[in-house]
Design a protein around this motif. Sequence first.
Motif, short mmCIF file in Angstrom:
data_model
loop_
_atom_site.label_atom_id
_atom_site.label_comp_id
_atom_site.label_asym_id
_atom_site.label_seq_id
_atom_site.Cartn_x
_atom_site.Cartn_y
_atom_site.Cartn_z
N SER A 1 0.83 -1.21 0.00
CA SER A 1 0.00 0.00 0.00
C SER A 1 0.86 1.26 0.00
O SER A 1 0.58 2.21 -0.73
CB SER A 1 -0.90 -0.04 1.25
N ALA A 2 1.92 1.25 0.79
CA ALA A 2 2.80 2.44 0.87
C ALA A 2 3.50 2.69 -0.46
O ALA A 2 3.70 3.83 -0.86
CB ALA A 2 3.83 2.25 1.98
N ILE A 3 3.87 1.62 -1.15
CA ILE A 3 4.66 1.79 -2.38
C ILE A 3 3.79 1.91 -3.63
O ILE A 3 4.02 2.77 -4.48
CB ILE A 3 5.66 0.61 -2.53
N ASN A 4 2.78 1.05 -3.71
CA ASN A 4 1.99 1.03 -4.95
C ASN A 4 0.59 1.60 -4.80
O ASN A 4 -0.20 1.55 -5.73
CB ASN A 4 1.90 -0.41 -5.47
N GLY A 5 0.27 2.11 -3.62
CA GLY A 5 -1.05 2.70 -3.40
C GLY A 5 -2.01 1.73 -2.73
O GLY A 5 -1.86 0.51 -2.85
N GLU A 6 -2.98 2.31 -2.02
CA GLU A 6 -3.92 1.50 -1.23
C GLU A 6 -4.64 0.45 -2.06
O GLU A 6 -4.84 -0.69 -1.64
CB GLU A 6 -4.96 2.40 -0.58
N GLU A 7 -5.05 0.85 -3.27
CA GLU A 7 -5.83 -0.07 -4.11
C GLU A 7 -5.04 -1.33 -4.45
O GLU A 7 -5.62 -2.41 -4.61
CB GLU A 7 -6.27 0.64 -5.40
N ALA A 8 -3.72 -1.15 -4.58
CA ALA A 8 -2.88 -2.29 -4.98
C ALA A 8 -2.78 -3.34 -3.87
O ALA A 8 -2.37 -4.48 -4.12
CB ALA A 8 -1.48 -1.79 -5.34
N ALA A 9 -3.13 -2.95 -2.65
CA ALA A 9 -2.96 -3.87 -1.52
C ALA A 9 -4.27 -4.50 -1.07
O ALA A 9 -4.34 -5.08 0.01
CB ALA A 9 -2.33 -3.10 -0.35
N LYS A 10 -5.29 -4.38 -1.90
CA LYS A 10 -6.54 -5.05 -1.51
C LYS A 10 -7.24 -5.59 -2.75
O LYS A 10 -6.83 -5.32 -3.87
CB LYS A 10 -7.43 -4.09 -0.73
N GLY A 11 -8.27 -6.33 -2.51
CA GLY A 11 -9.04 -6.88 -3.62
C GLY A 11 -8.47 -8.19 -4.13
O GLY A 11 -7.40 -8.63 -3.72
N PRO A 12 -9.22 -8.80 -5.04
CA PRO A 12 -8.85 -10.14 -5.53
C PRO A 12 -7.50 -10.17 -6.25
O PRO A 12 -6.79 -11.17 -6.20
CB PRO A 12 -9.99 -10.52 -6.46
N GLU A 13 -7.18 -9.06 -6.94
CA GLU A 13 -5.92 -9.08 -7.69
C GLU A 13 -4.73 -9.26 -6.76
O GLU A 13 -3.83 -10.06 -7.02
CB GLU A 13 -5.79 -7.76 -8.46
N PHE A 14 -4.74 -8.51 -5.65
CA PHE A 14 -3.66 -8.63 -4.67
C PHE A 14 -3.64 -10.02 -4.06
O PHE A 14 -2.59 -10.65 -3.93
CB PHE A 14 -3.82 -7.56 -3.57
N ARG A 15 -4.83 -10.50 -3.72
CA ARG A 15 -4.89 -11.82 -3.08
C ARG A 15 -4.37 -12.91 -4.02
O ARG A 15 -3.66 -13.82 -3.60
CB ARG A 15 -6.33 -12.12 -2.63
N ASN A 16 -4.74 -12.79 -5.31
CA ASN A 16 -4.26 -13.80 -6.27
C ASN A 16 -2.76 -13.74 -6.44
O ASN A 16 -2.08 -14.77 -6.50
CB ASN A 16 -4.93 -13.59 -7.63
N LEU A 17 -2.25 -12.51 -6.52
CA LEU A 17 -0.80 -12.33 -6.66
C LEU A 17 -0.07 -12.93 -5.47
O LEU A 17 0.96 -13.62 -5.61
CB LEU A 17 -0.51 -10.82 -6.76
N LEU A 18 -0.63 -12.68 -4.30
CA LEU A 18 -0.04 -13.20 -3.07
C LEU A 18 -0.07 -14.73 -3.05
O LEU A 18 0.93 -15.39 -2.74
CB LEU A 18 -0.81 -12.63 -1.86
N LYS A 19 -1.21 -15.26 -3.42
CA LYS A 19 -1.38 -16.72 -3.42
C LYS A 19 -0.40 -17.36 -4.41
O LYS A 19 0.30 -18.33 -4.08
CB LYS A 19 -2.83 -17.04 -3.81
N GLU A 20 -0.35 -16.79 -5.60
CA GLU A 20 0.54 -17.35 -6.64
C GLU A 20 2.00 -17.27 -6.20
O GLU A 20 2.76 -18.22 -6.35
CB GLU A 20 0.39 -16.57 -7.95
N GLY A 21 2.36 -16.11 -5.65
CA GLY A 21 3.74 -15.92 -5.20
C GLY A 21 4.12 -16.91 -4.12
O GLY A 21 5.21 -17.50 -4.15
N MET A 22 3.23 -17.09 -3.18
CA MET A 22 3.52 -18.01 -2.08
C MET A 22 3.63 -19.45 -2.59
O MET A 22 4.49 -20.20 -2.14
CB MET A 22 2.45 -17.89 -0.99
N GLU A 23 2.76 -19.79 -3.52
CA GLU A 23 2.82 -21.15 -4.09
C GLU A 23 4.14 -21.34 -4.83
O GLU A 23 4.81 -22.37 -4.68
CB GLU A 23 1.64 -21.38 -5.04
N GLN A 24 4.49 -20.34 -5.62
CA GLN A 24 5.73 -20.44 -6.41
C GLN A 24 6.95 -20.57 -5.51
O GLN A 24 7.90 -21.28 -5.82
CB GLN A 24 5.86 -19.18 -7.28
N LEU A 25 6.91 -19.88 -4.37
CA LEU A 25 8.06 -19.90 -3.47
C LEU A 25 7.97 -21.00 -2.42
O LEU A 25 8.84 -21.12 -1.56
CB LEU A 25 8.19 -18.53 -2.77
#
Lengths: 367, 255
Positions: free
Chosen positions: B109-133
């Motif tokens: 949120s601090a770097i990319n803005g509040e919108e970037a840190a919520k909603g399905p897009e963020f959650r999917n990115l987080l999920k994918e990243g965690m799975e990949q790692l």
Amino acid sequence: MSSPYLEHANTDKAAHIWRYTPWKRAHPTGTINEVPQSESPEISISLVDGTSVPDGITIEPATESDIERLGHELDFDHGTAAPKFIAAVAKKTMILKIENKIKVETPLIVTITTSGDICASRLLIDIGSQVEAEIITLIEGNANWTGILREGQYGSNSIINDVVTQITGNRLVRCDALSLCRDAQVKAGTVNASSSQAKIDIRHWLNEPGSSLKVNGSILSSNENHLDSHIEITHSGRQTHSRLEWHSACGGKSNTTGTGMLRIDAGAKGADAGQLFHNLLLSEKAKANSIPELEVLESEVVGCGHGTANGPIDEQQLFYLSTRGLDEEQARAALIAAFLNTPLSDMGSNLLHGWLVERIEKHLNLI
Amino acid sequence: MSVTPLLKIEGLKASIDETEILKGIDLEILPGEVHAVMGRNGSGKSTTAHVLMGHPDYEVTNGNVKLDGEDLLEMESYERARAGVFLSFQYPHSVPGLQVGNFLRRSVSAINGEEAAKGPEFRNLLKEGMEQLGLDRSFLARYVNDGFSGGEKKRFEILQMMLIKPKLAILDETDSGLDIDGIRTVAQGVDAAIRGSNSGALIITHYNRILEHVKPDKIHVLIDGKIVKSGGPELANKLEERGYDWIEKEVMANE
């Protein structure tokens, strides 16, 4: 007015318990031989999720036999003046009772709403055996001086998370005298933010075998707050376990004190105890004192340790957060919240934790 | 038409406690490029990373650094982060009490803005990243770097990079302490965040193992606070085979 309190009104100023907050300062009028008139707070119970309080959980006026059964002698050694005073000024004594084997999924809130100049309450805690519950005692209201005395016991084999919070308020004197029955597992939490002056004296007795206690404190002092907490844990039963973790974030010109006494009586074989006070100094003018003490009269103990740590915000942590886009104010707030959250998150369930976090977060901008 | 360098370092000198560590660094990274800096212990590699990120312990005594043409040295650390610089720490700091999930949301949120840190897009990115790692969902409830293994710390740094999507990622010995699978996973994370974009990366490392997976465009050798040699990926292999002595001799001969 004649009162058993008056025999104890003259305190020993050199005693540990009064060194940082003399009784004259904690007393509502400062005239220690005075037993002033007081108001009674409103006390109610509810569940965090708004559903009905289940049968078997009640709060009502206590009877003389309740007081005889659950009331401690209020012998706090040198600190006896405070609980005796609250008992003397409180107009009525209430009892929170949870019957045997009651299991409550949702945290129970005991709301104590104070009013008037001086407001005092004596509250007996009667937790039956095999009870599983989380209790949040919320002290709120606008009394200038509040006195709360909690006495009682956690029943055998009960699992209890018992948190007392004062998040807004003026002056507070709080005394707890609580004993753990056989195999009781208790987490006793204290959350205090922004009391102008608080003198807290929390005493637990682990008299019966197998009981286990975790005392957590999350204290936020700011402005010119004066917060003085004494935590005393006495192990008398065999195979008893206790831990104390007390975190104080000290800002402004506040003065914060934490004193601890771990006592292991002769015969408390297999006792295992430890205490840690941790102060985070947020301004140059904030003062913090931590004095943990041990008194071990039994040789066959598993362990008994104490420690204290004081320091400012860690510069490396601050840098790490700043590299993640948080400006100094945001990073400091995050680190203070994290510091307070460590004991806070250990006070109970996620539901209870979330409830507490929501209420304490808004106070972080005070420092 | 000339391309504005993503990162341009000119004559950078920096000291700590009045001891000069960086003695004049020049480096240029174009958008989409991955560069590697190699060198012995104490050559100034980590100092370079910390100076670029604005660590308060270091004093820049000379030179300038531009990110996309903007003066980086004029910015506070958090401003550099918001401008698009990300540092993956060699030894990330722990923050007991601050939950990973909460920290990630605040940071993004601090770097990319509040919108970037919520909603399905963020959650999917987080999920994918965690799975990949290979990070379990329970990881989100843990405290930042508190009790993490060495590998978990490095993976967590890469997860942050994947979510933040920086313009310039600086990886300070992210490969050290990782096993082969870990290095491969980290390399995939770098590729996902940098390749095919206008971002760039500066990989600081002792070894060429990670460079076998993240193919760098250029290798720089740092000795005693200066880049003394630059070259293509073959330079890393040469260093692996022959060490640093030959470069030091070459430098001395030139001096």
